[in-house]
Every structure is written in C-alpha cells, then in structure tokens.
Design an enzyme around this catalytic site. Sequence first.
Site, PDB file in Angstrom:
ATOM      1  N   HIS A  59      89.677  63.318  58.706  1.00 42.66           N
ATOM      2  CA  HIS A  59      90.478  62.677  57.659  1.00 42.66           C
ATOM      3  C   HIS A  59      91.780  62.305  58.361  1.00 42.66           C
ATOM      4  O   HIS A  59      92.685  63.140  58.498  1.00 42.66           O
ATOM      5  CB  HIS A  59      90.766  63.630  56.500  1.00 42.66           C
ATOM      6  CG  HIS A  59      89.545  64.294  55.932  1.00 42.66           C
ATOM      7  ND1 HIS A  59      88.623  63.616  55.174  1.00 42.66           N
ATOM      8  CD2 HIS A  59      89.087  65.558  56.010  1.00 42.66           C
ATOM      9  CE1 HIS A  59      87.659  64.452  54.820  1.00 42.66           C
ATOM     10  NE2 HIS A  59      87.911  65.627  55.316  1.00 42.66           N
ATOM     11  N   ARG A  84      95.403  72.518  49.844  1.00 43.79           N
ATOM     12  CA  ARG A  84      94.975  71.233  49.281  1.00 43.79           C
ATOM     13  C   ARG A  84      96.068  70.659  48.375  1.00 43.79           C
ATOM     14  O   ARG A  84      96.303  69.449  48.370  1.00 43.79           O
ATOM     15  CB  ARG A  84      93.660  71.406  48.499  1.00 43.79           C
ATOM     16  CG  ARG A  84      93.042  70.072  48.112  1.00 43.79           C
ATOM     17  CD  ARG A  84      91.754  70.224  47.351  1.00 43.79           C
ATOM     18  NE  ARG A  84      91.976  70.638  45.981  1.00 43.79           N
ATOM     19  CZ  ARG A  84      91.065  70.516  45.004  1.00 43.79           C
ATOM     20  NH1 ARG A  84      89.880  70.005  45.272  1.00 43.79           N
ATOM     21  NH2 ARG A  84      91.333  70.912  43.783  1.00 43.79           N
ATOM     22  N   HIS A 271      80.792  71.495  57.304  1.00 40.47           N
ATOM     23  CA  HIS A 271      81.153  72.915  57.150  1.00 40.47           C
ATOM     24  C   HIS A 271      79.898  73.790  57.010  1.00 40.47           C
ATOM     25  O   HIS A 271      79.595  74.536  57.917  1.00 40.47           O
ATOM     26  CB  HIS A 271      82.126  73.169  55.986  1.00 40.47           C
ATOM     27  CG  HIS A 271      83.382  72.360  56.057  1.00 40.47           C
ATOM     28  ND1 HIS A 271      84.229  72.432  57.133  1.00 40.47           N
ATOM     29  CD2 HIS A 271      83.926  71.441  55.210  1.00 40.47           C
ATOM     30  CE1 HIS A 271      85.251  71.602  56.937  1.00 40.47           C
ATOM     31  NE2 HIS A 271      85.084  70.981  55.780  1.00 40.47           N
ATOM     32  N   ASP A 322      88.565  67.088  61.716  1.00 38.01           N
ATOM     33  CA  ASP A 322      88.789  67.295  60.288  1.00 38.01           C
ATOM     34  C   ASP A 322      90.245  67.047  59.872  1.00 38.01           C
ATOM     35  O   ASP A 322      90.656  65.905  59.729  1.00 38.01           O
ATOM     36  CB  ASP A 322      88.304  68.708  59.915  1.00 38.01           C
ATOM     37  CG  ASP A 322      88.183  68.917  58.412  1.00 38.01           C
ATOM     38  OD1 ASP A 322      88.580  68.025  57.646  1.00 38.01           O
ATOM     39  OD2 ASP A 322      87.690  69.984  57.989  1.00 38.01           O
TER      40      ASP A 322
HETATM   41 ZN   LIG Z   1      86.661  67.284  55.393  1.00 38.38          ZN
END
Ligand SMILES: [Zn+2]
Length: 457
Positions: A59, A84, A271, A322
Amino acid sequence: MSIRLFASRALLPTGWSRDVTVDVADDGTIATVTPDSRRDAAEDAGGPLVPAMPNLHSHAFQRGVAGRTGLAGADGEDSFWTWRRAMYMFLERLDPEGSEAIAAQAYVEMAKAGYGTVAEFHYVHHDATGRPYADRAEMSKRILAAARTAGMPLTLLPVYYAHGGFNAVPPLAAQRRFVMTTDEFAALLAALAPLARADGAALGVAPHSLRAVTPDELDRVITAAPPGAPVHMHVAEQTQEVEECVAWCGKRPVEWLLARESVDARWCLVHATHMLERETRALAASGAVAGLAPTTEADLGDGTFPGVVYAASGGRWGVGSDSNAIVDPFVELRQLEYSQRLFWRRRNLMQHAPHESLGTAMWQSAARAGAQACGRRTGAIEAGAHADLVVLDEDDPALAGHTDTLLDAAIFGPCRRPVRHTMLAGRWVVRDGRHRDEDAVLSAYRHAMARMGGGPA
Ligand SMILES: [Zn+2]
C-alpha cells in the site's frame, strides 16, 4: 538496445552457477542464459547476480505514515485497530499529487532495496469527501505514473471495498474513499485495462477482505477480472477478524474461502496468519500463494504465520513490504525466519533440503511464488523471463569471503547494504546504490509531506 551481461556468479533456477552470460533482448526480457561461458565483450555485471524480488503486497501511500504511529495511546491498548485509525487520519489529507509523490518515493526505495515488481493493493479511489474524482481512475493513474517514474514494473490491483465488517455492516465514515458498487468497480477495471497494457503493467483484482466484501460481491469482482488475472485478498490477519468470521458463518476465513471459492494458482491470500493446521495444509495444497508481510505483521502485532507446517506441506509463499515502514526484501526474509525460530525454539526452519543454504532457498522460494502472485514472468534468471536483476555489492562487509552462502550473509549478516545495481525490465535503474531519479523523486516527496502536514498521522 540489447545488453550482454557477464557475472562470475549468478543464482539460476538450478542454484549458484559460475561464469554466466545473460543476453537481454530489446524488449527487456532475457533471451539466453549461458553458464560456464567466457566474458569476451560482455559487460561485467559488477558482482554476483540474483533475480530481483517481486514485492507481492504494497500500500504505497502508507509509506507516508511510517514513523508516525509510535505515540502510545493512554490506555496501553494499542493494536492493529488503533494503528488503522491513525492511518485513516493520514488519509484525510492525502491528495492525488501527494499520492503519486509518496508512491514514487516508495517505488524508488523498492528498486534500491532489490525489489523488482510491485503488486499495488490500491484502495484509495475517491476524494477526501468520498466523492469520485471527475476521472474515476485518477488515483489509479497516479500509481501507474509513480511506477513509470521509478521504472518499477507494476501489477495494479484495484481494490473492491464495500463494508465495515462481516454481514454487510455499513462502511465507516473513514472508509468513504474506498467504497463503490460492483458495477463501478467493473467500469474502473475496464478503464484501467488499456492504460495498464500501454505501460506493460499487469492488472488483477483485490476484493479487500471478507470483512469488506459479501460473498455475492466477491463472485462479481472475480467475474469482472480479466481471464487468468491475479486475485489478491487480505485474510485472517487478526484474531478479532477470525472470531467475527466464525460468528458470521461458522467457519474461519481461510476455511470459508477454500470451501466456497476455487482458490488456485491465481490467488494470493495476504497474511493468512491465523490458520489451524488443517487450513494450513489445505492452503498449501491449493497452489495459491500466501502473501506474507513479516515486518508489517510484526509492527502491527498481528501474530506468527505457521511457516514451518506450511512450507513442509509444499505451500508457496512470497513477501511484500505492505505498510512500507520497512522496504527491504532481505529484512522481510530474516523476520520471517526469526519469527519461526522464536516460536519453535529451533533454527534454519524455512527450508527442507539438508545442507542447503537457507538464504538461497528462501530467496528462490519467495521470488518464484512472488512472480506467480504478481502474474508476471520474473523472479528467475532464465530465458523468457523479464530481466529484473539485482547485482549484490561485494564491498558490503557482510558479504566478504562468501560464495554459495552469499544470500545467507545478505539476509542474516551484519552491516548489510547488499544491493549495488538493479536492472528492471532490462534497464539499469539503480547504479552503485543510486536510483536514476532519486533526487527529483525525493524532492517531490518532501514537498508533498510538508504540504499534507507533518506530525503524527
Ligand atoms: Zn495489506
């Protein structure tokens, strides 16, 4: 212009070979590979040659969050979910120019670190109010542009995201930049197909997770994908997600996916941290790739991937950067192996053959599976593959005196700066540790970060 390279050592699919000549064709693919050859007029590679590592999960915008999530909360309960929240706050400020600048910086860093393709799991589609841009593909085009600037081969994975939890829970306000209908998603894919083709990029689909996509929507997203295109999905990263999935359908996420979908070599389950042994063995048998992000998973406190059982069952796995808090395939492999050692209290676990170099085995496995997940012929120095190559830096003290154990030293050794040059799609983009455009890209990145605000995310 074709290139003839000579390396006194090169890692071929069969292992380390000596005196290897690699002919790179005008189209950026490898035409021939000849071991035990004479250098003659070939260009000296300048060190041992290994395939560049496909980065199967990125990302890019989260590169801008790196180092901004270290302020502990008041209650001692920091977790993936509080991280997050901080990441979503950064998103409030992300604009298209900033997105492109951050992605270009991340991709330059990837090239310098030895990555050779990036699979971008791209989910920020709309403006900060949640409205589509006048051009719905605006943010995807920024990713394509960043990859062009960095010379980084791209597998673009537009993400379908619709819900804030299992059972079609409405999305959170903070998720408004991600959300669209399946028809809008199909239109976005159709708009991106010619653009990706023009750039030589691969195009796949990424239903975000079982939290964000209903079974019906999952079917429609997969149907909308080009035939044979990669399908990537986050799965079983968090124990809370597993518990909610069981409450929703009576099955665990990987178990549900394997029972309901034709999970095969097209798939990359990102994951897959929390699996029972039977799920682990079933995923290994499916031919899909487990997309591991060991340093991000450690950073976020996700858990430990069942690597020993999975690898012993013949499971395919690759690595990705990631969140891009760390951009380094060598460190990802080290973190993966170390996570297994801490769990099992043993050593040299992510390989099966006795007397084999662990570093070599891990690099080869991750490169091969990473290429599969990216849907791109790369990750191997062989005829027909893209010439995505890394020249190791023998001046790195970690590599001194090593031959067949070079990758053990590069992954596990001290003082590592293992990458000297990187060739991507047949072009040198990193020479002597410097990317061809790194000054301009860094300047744009600094400007973007200053404009979008410093401080914690
Ligand atoms: Zn991810």
